[in-house]
Motif scaffolding. Structure first.
Motif, short mmCIF file in Angstrom:
data_model
loop_
_atom_site.label_atom_id
_atom_site.label_comp_id
_atom_site.label_asym_id
_atom_site.label_seq_id
_atom_site.Cartn_x
_atom_site.Cartn_y
_atom_site.Cartn_z
N LEU A 114 52.23 23.43 7.88
CA LEU A 114 50.89 23.49 7.27
C LEU A 114 49.81 23.32 8.34
CD1 LEU A 114 51.57 21.23 4.13
CD2 LEU A 114 51.42 23.74 4.19
N GLY A 115 48.73 24.09 8.22
CA GLY A 115 47.66 24.02 9.23
C GLY A 115 48.24 24.41 10.59
N CYS A 116 48.93 25.54 10.62
CA CYS A 116 49.76 25.89 11.79
C CYS A 116 48.93 26.32 12.99
CB CYS A 116 50.75 26.98 11.42
SG CYS A 116 49.97 28.56 11.00
N GLY A 117 47.64 26.65 12.80
CA GLY A 117 46.81 27.06 13.94
C GLY A 117 47.42 28.24 14.67
N PRO A 118 47.42 28.20 16.02
CA PRO A 118 47.95 29.34 16.79
C PRO A 118 49.47 29.37 16.84
CG PRO A 118 47.14 27.66 18.28
CD PRO A 118 46.83 27.16 16.88
N GLY A 119 50.13 28.54 16.03
CA GLY A 119 51.59 28.64 15.89
C GLY A 119 52.37 27.75 16.84
N ASN A 120 51.71 26.76 17.44
CA ASN A 120 52.38 25.93 18.45
C ASN A 120 53.71 25.35 17.95
OD1 ASN A 120 50.05 26.50 19.77
ND2 ASN A 120 49.37 24.39 20.04
N ILE A 121 53.67 24.79 16.73
CA ILE A 121 54.89 24.20 16.18
C ILE A 121 55.72 25.26 15.45
CG2 ILE A 121 55.78 22.46 14.56
CD1 ILE A 121 54.37 21.27 17.03
N THR A 122 55.04 26.17 14.76
CA THR A 122 55.74 27.20 13.98
C THR A 122 56.71 28.00 14.85
OG1 THR A 122 53.46 27.57 13.27
CG2 THR A 122 55.18 28.67 12.02
N VAL A 128 58.85 20.28 5.28
CA VAL A 128 57.40 20.51 5.38
C VAL A 128 56.88 19.66 6.53
CG1 VAL A 128 55.17 20.30 4.24
CG2 VAL A 128 57.18 20.92 2.90
N THR A 129 56.15 20.31 7.41
CA THR A 129 55.61 19.56 8.54
C THR A 129 54.17 19.97 8.80
OG1 THR A 129 56.11 18.85 10.81
CG2 THR A 129 56.36 21.21 10.36
N SER A 130 53.47 19.14 9.56
CA SER A 130 52.14 19.52 10.06
C SER A 130 51.87 18.72 11.31
CB SER A 130 51.04 19.25 9.01
OG SER A 130 50.82 17.86 8.87
N ASN A 131 51.05 19.29 12.15
CA ASN A 131 50.67 18.60 13.38
C ASN A 131 49.15 18.70 13.53
OD1 ASN A 131 51.46 17.27 15.91
ND2 ASN A 131 50.68 19.12 16.89
N SER A 132 48.48 17.56 13.58
CA SER A 132 47.02 17.53 13.75
C SER A 132 46.28 18.23 12.63
CB SER A 132 46.61 18.14 15.11
OG SER A 132 47.02 17.30 16.14
N ARG A 147 47.58 7.19 20.40
CA ARG A 147 46.60 7.93 19.59
C ARG A 147 47.17 8.73 18.42
NH1 ARG A 147 48.24 10.53 23.82
NH2 ARG A 147 48.10 12.77 24.16
N TYR A 148 48.45 8.62 18.15
CA TYR A 148 49.03 9.39 17.05
C TYR A 148 49.62 8.47 16.00
CZ TYR A 148 48.55 13.71 19.70
OH TYR A 148 48.04 14.78 20.38
N LEU A 149 49.85 9.06 14.83
CA LEU A 149 50.65 8.41 13.80
C LEU A 149 51.59 9.47 13.23
CD1 LEU A 149 49.48 9.38 10.79
CD2 LEU A 149 47.69 7.76 11.36
N VAL A 150 52.72 9.01 12.71
CA VAL A 150 53.73 9.93 12.19
C VAL A 150 54.15 9.45 10.80
CG1 VAL A 150 56.02 10.93 12.55
CG2 VAL A 150 54.57 10.39 14.52
N VAL A 151 54.00 10.35 9.84
CA VAL A 151 54.41 10.08 8.46
C VAL A 151 55.71 10.81 8.22
CG1 VAL A 151 53.80 10.38 6.03
CG2 VAL A 151 52.00 9.96 7.72
N SER A 152 56.71 10.12 7.69
CA SER A 152 57.95 10.85 7.39
C SER A 152 58.58 10.31 6.11
CB SER A 152 58.95 10.75 8.55
OG SER A 152 59.30 9.41 8.77
N GLY A 153 59.36 11.16 5.47
CA GLY A 153 60.02 10.76 4.24
C GLY A 153 60.74 11.93 3.60
N LEU A 154 61.21 11.68 2.37
CA LEU A 154 61.94 12.68 1.62
C LEU A 154 61.26 12.88 0.27
CD1 LEU A 154 65.68 11.56 1.95
CD2 LEU A 154 64.58 13.51 3.06
N VAL A 155 61.29 14.14 -0.22
CA VAL A 155 60.78 14.40 -1.56
C VAL A 155 61.96 14.27 -2.53
CG1 VAL A 155 59.75 16.14 -3.07
CG2 VAL A 155 59.03 15.97 -0.68
N LEU A 200 57.58 15.64 7.57
CA LEU A 200 57.09 14.95 8.77
C LEU A 200 55.70 15.46 9.10
CD1 LEU A 200 58.99 13.67 11.75
CD2 LEU A 200 56.93 14.99 12.23
N HIS A 201 54.71 14.59 8.99
CA HIS A 201 53.33 14.94 9.33
C HIS A 201 52.88 14.04 10.49
CE1 HIS A 201 52.91 17.55 5.87
NE2 HIS A 201 53.26 16.57 5.05
N ARG A 202 52.42 14.70 11.55
CA ARG A 202 51.98 13.95 12.75
C ARG A 202 50.50 14.24 12.95
NH1 ARG A 202 51.89 15.59 18.35
NH2 ARG A 202 52.27 13.87 19.79
#
Ligand SMILES: C[S@@+](CC[C@H](N)C(=O)[O-])C[C@H]1O[C@@H](n2cnc3c(N)ncnc32)[C@H](O)[C@@H]1O
Length: 220
Positions: free
Chosen positions: A54-62, A116-120, A211-219, A146-148
């Protein structure tokens, strides 16, 4: 320090190019290692999983996801056409099969996502519960999450130090956006409160370096 939101979408041509040109390689590689760690803890993905950035921008993580999981259906979502134009070009240059969707998170519904993931992304959202609601809406049961994101420093002095430490010689536009992003970011306690409010109190929120935080879990 008081939170000050920034615009959700990154659409300015120069802003997008400066972001796309910046080297986030070390952080991006770390995000992939966090995802692999989550999979090690929670078990393997199905044979042909759906992975959503989500919010993949220029695809760095994708693009890294598509390289690491060649058997997967990989979907990158962003509301900025300018960002996605770069992401699509990069995917094509690397001969990677990625589905990019140009839409606001608010328009997404069930994608049967196994991860499902997102970065920034989180700090861009004016109403952060959008990320938690969207994650649930697009997830298959058992989906890994995992959302970072950046986390907001306590003071302007702390923000100045982060800028000096990490963006010493960076272009002025990148420095401007980095500062605005840190001011728009959330503190760990705020994210914990958001998750409780969304009924996701079982998910964890961990600090990552300065400067980061990481949210993780299961649906469920
Ligand atoms: C800082 S960039 C991060 C890009 C990428 N994830 C990365 O790690 O480099 C945040 C991205 O989120 C997108 N974005 C922000 N709010 C959004 C929304 N409500 N719907 C879709 N995309 C959004 C912006 O357009 C921008 O491309």
């Amino acid at each position: 320090m008081q939170r000050q939101p920034e615009p959700e979408l990154m659409e300015g041509a120069q802003q997008v190019q400066v972001y796309a040109d910046a080297d986030f390689g070390a952080g991006d590689a770390h995000t992939l290692s966090l995802l692999n760690g989550l999979l090690e803890r929670t078990g393997a993905l199905p044979p042909t999983p759906s992975l959503v950035d989500l919010g993949c921008g220029p695809g760095n993580i994708t693009l890294r996801l598509a390289q690491a999981f060649p058997e997967a259906r990989v979907i990158g979502v962003d509301g900025s056409a300018a960002m996605l134009a770069i992401a699509r070009r990069r995917a094509s240059e690397l001969d990677l099969n990625v589905e990019f969707r140009c839409c606001d998170l608010r328009c997404l519904n069930d994608l049967g996502a196994d991860l499902v993931t997102s970065n920034s992304l989180l700090h861009h959202l004016h109403q952060p519960d959008l990320l938690w609601r969207t994650t649930i809406a697009i997830a298959a049961p058992g989906c890994r999450v995992l959302h970072r994101d950046l986390r907001r420093p306590a003071s302007i002095e702390a923000l100045d130090q982060l800028q000096q430490r990490h963006l010493g010689e960076a272009p002025a536009l990148l420095v401007r956006d980095f500062r605005a992003s840190l001011v728009a970011a959330f503190e760990i306690q705020e994210v914990n409160d958001q998750l409780l409010e969304a009924g996701l109190g079982s998910w964890s929120v961990e600090p990552e370096d300065d400067r980061y935080l990481v949210v993780s879990g299961l649906v469920n």
